[in-house]
Enzyme design. Structure first.
Site, short mmCIF file in Angstrom:
data_model
loop_
_atom_site.label_atom_id
_atom_site.label_comp_id
_atom_site.label_asym_id
_atom_site.label_seq_id
_atom_site.Cartn_x
_atom_site.Cartn_y
_atom_site.Cartn_z
N TYR A 1 0.83 -1.22 0.00
CA TYR A 1 0.00 0.00 0.00
C TYR A 1 0.86 1.26 0.00
CZ TYR A 1 -4.47 -2.35 0.46
OH TYR A 1 -5.59 -3.10 0.20
N GLU B 1 -8.65 -6.57 5.21
CA GLU B 1 -7.88 -7.69 4.67
C GLU B 1 -7.19 -8.48 5.79
OE1 GLU B 1 -5.67 -5.66 1.50
OE2 GLU B 1 -7.58 -5.18 0.54
N ARG C 1 -2.58 -16.03 -10.69
CA ARG C 1 -3.89 -16.08 -11.35
C ARG C 1 -4.92 -16.61 -10.37
NH1 ARG C 1 -1.30 -13.79 -14.58
NH2 ARG C 1 -1.01 -14.19 -16.80
N ASN C 2 -6.19 -16.28 -10.62
CA ASN C 2 -7.30 -16.81 -9.84
C ASN C 2 -8.01 -17.90 -10.63
OD1 ASN C 2 -7.77 -13.45 -9.01
ND2 ASN C 2 -7.38 -14.99 -7.45
N GLY D 1 -19.75 -21.00 -21.32
CA GLY D 1 -18.36 -21.47 -21.40
C GLY D 1 -17.79 -21.83 -20.05
N PHE E 1 -14.33 -12.85 -14.62
CA PHE E 1 -13.06 -13.57 -14.55
C PHE E 1 -11.93 -12.57 -14.83
CE2 PHE E 1 -14.27 -18.32 -15.35
CZ PHE E 1 -14.82 -18.35 -14.09
#
Ligand SMILES: Cc1cc2nc3c(=O)[nH]c(=O)nc-3n(C[C@H](O)[C@H](O)[C@H](O)COP(=O)(O)OP(=O)(O)OC[C@H]3O[C@@H](n4cnc5c(N)ncnc54)[C@H](O)[C@@H]3O)c2cc1C
Ligand code: HEM
Length: 389
Positions: free
Chosen positions: A95, A137, A204-205, A267, A382
């Site tokens: 941050y 968080e 990546r998620n 998809g 996404f």
């Protein structure tokens, strides 16, 4: 805490910052990546090039400045950012870096218009938002670390199985290398993965595509043409491969009520809908599962959904193919239409949708035209949140 004078300055200057927000973020990211190359790896560079992440940050800054005296109005947006950050293990020192570069970018774009008072007000405003995110968080990191099978930071997971789901989608089952339990996630959530590919670290998620079971997670990955990680997973990742993962996160989850559920996907957007489907059926809810695909060659998980439909009279499933192959027998050919939605979606149902952006824009427009109340609609991207209008 901002002083009343600073709040007045933020409100007065917010329209100018809003007008230049995309320019500011397009100065900000290159500046930050050049000065602090180590933060580059946490960002998906494709989202930088497509502009979706700079736009998402610009929109967040503008929304924040416009609501500086009513932060409660940001609730859902803040939760989404917190979940995304937590899934990628964003930490307080980062941050500092973002603040320095963002405030410098504002100064560079707006030039002399940024007086010392205006600069100080924006610095205070940044830190007010940053501290709010950091606190939320931290709370999430701690909560996950305390759950059975939970953890903080990275945990090493091993691929214990992989399976073909369609011509373009492959599933990977991941189990902890430490053999400990795996925390339950809420259906609809996703995993953050960190991989080293040819010397570069990337994150990546991936949505969790099967119900929680305490032992393994399943992700199902579509091969993206030209995509770095998806092609790596498809081509080079076999059983035994190990990867670093952050604990599951995400807020695209079923609302806690007993209303009927419409899961409308296209998809690979189907992945989070699968555990959501399991959960909704387990809760005895009425479920309408509408899935759009090009054709049977790329239609994943059909057997699974078909077999659930034979076991559960409260599940109605409908497949729509836009480019059916000879012999394909979808329920509909073409695209999802308002008529299909009206026919299958109960008037009191909550509607969850996810798919490629053109599908999302199309569905959003249909739902608006059908006057479906906003509180009945939830969707996931996404990638960074984008405007659907
Ligand atoms: C919450 C969430 C859940 C997700 N769940 C899933 C899931 O369940 N299954 C799934 O398959 N995916 C999922 N994704 C998407 C996934 O995270 C990746 O974005 C996806 O796999 C593509 O990554 P990649 O590295 O293969 O492609 P990238 O390398 O990121 O590239 C993506 C696209 O951008 C293009 N591109 C890359 N770099 C550039 C450039 N410099 N200029 C122009 N174009 C460029 C590529 O050619 C490609 O078409 C999810 C994403 C999120 C945020
Ligand atoms: C006040 C400060 C910040 C704000 C307002 C902010 C805002 C946002 C927003 C709006 C998104 C998109 C969320 C979504 O729609 O999915 C996002 C994602 C993200 N943020 Fe932040 N953020 C801040 C600080 C940080 C910091 C300090 C880091 C770490 C360097 C960071 C890293 C990321 C990453 C990696 C993503 C995902 C990007 C992607 O998918 O390409 N953010 N943030």
């Amino acid at each position: 805490m901002l002083t009343p004078d600073q709040i007045a300055i933020i409100k007065a200057t917010a329209p100018v910052v809003a007008q230049h927000a995309e320019r500011i973020t397009s100065v900000f990211y290159p500046l930050m990546f050049e000065r602090y190359p180590e933060v580059r790896e946490v960002f998906n560079q494709a989202h930088q090039h497509g502009g979706s992440q700079p736009r998402a940050l610009a929109n967040a800054v503008v929304a924040y400045a416009s609501n500086i005296d009513n932060l409660g109005a940001l609730g859902a947006a803040v939760e989404r950012i917190v979940q995304k950050h937590v899934s990628l293990n964003i930490t307080p020192p980062q941050y500092q870096i973002v603040g320095e570069c963002l405030l410098e970018a504002i100064g560079r774009v707006l030039g002399d218009a940024v007086t010392p008072e205006i600069g100080a007000a924006w610095t205070a405003a940044y830190w007010q938002l940053a501290n709010l995110l950091i606190a939320a968080e931290e709370k999430e990191y701690r909560r996950k670390a305390e759950l059975t099978g939970g953890w903080r930071g990275t945990r090493r997971l091993r691929v214990v199985r992989r399976a073909f789901e369609s011509e373009v989608i492959t599933s990977f089952w991941l189990a902890p290398v430490d053999n400990g339990p795996l925390m339950d996630f809420t259906p609809g959530q996703y995993l953050g993965l960190r991989l080293d590919i040819d010397g570069a670290t990337v994150q990546r998620n991936y949505s969790l595509s099967d119900a929680p079971n305490g032992k393994t997670y399943r992700i199902s990955v579509k091969r993206e043409p030209g995509g770095l990680v998806s092609n790596y997973l498809h081509d080079r990742v076999q059983e035994g491969f190990e990867v670093d993962a952050f604990a599951p996160a995400g807020e695209f989850t079923l609302a806690q009520n007993s209303k009927p559920v419409v899961l409308l996907t296209a998809g690979v957007g189907q992945t989070p809908a699968l555990p959501m489907l399991d959960r909704a059926l387990a809760e005895g809810r009425q479920v309408i599962y509408l899935h759009a695909a090009l054709n049977s060659a790329v239609h994943a998980f059909r057997k699974r959904v078909d077999s659930l439909a034979t076991e559960h009279p409260n599940l109605r499933h409908v497949y729509i193919y836009s480019e059916p192959l000879p012999g394909d027998e979808p329920h509909y050919r073409g695209f999802v239409t308002p008529e299909i939605l009206q026919r299958y979606a109960p008037a009191d149902a909550d509607i969850y949708f996810l798919g490629p952006k053109p599908f999302m824009v199309h569905v959003n427009r249909m739902l608006r035209d059908l006057r479906v109340a906003a509180e009945r609609i939830r969707f996931e991207f996404f990638g960074p949140m984008e405007a659907l209008d």
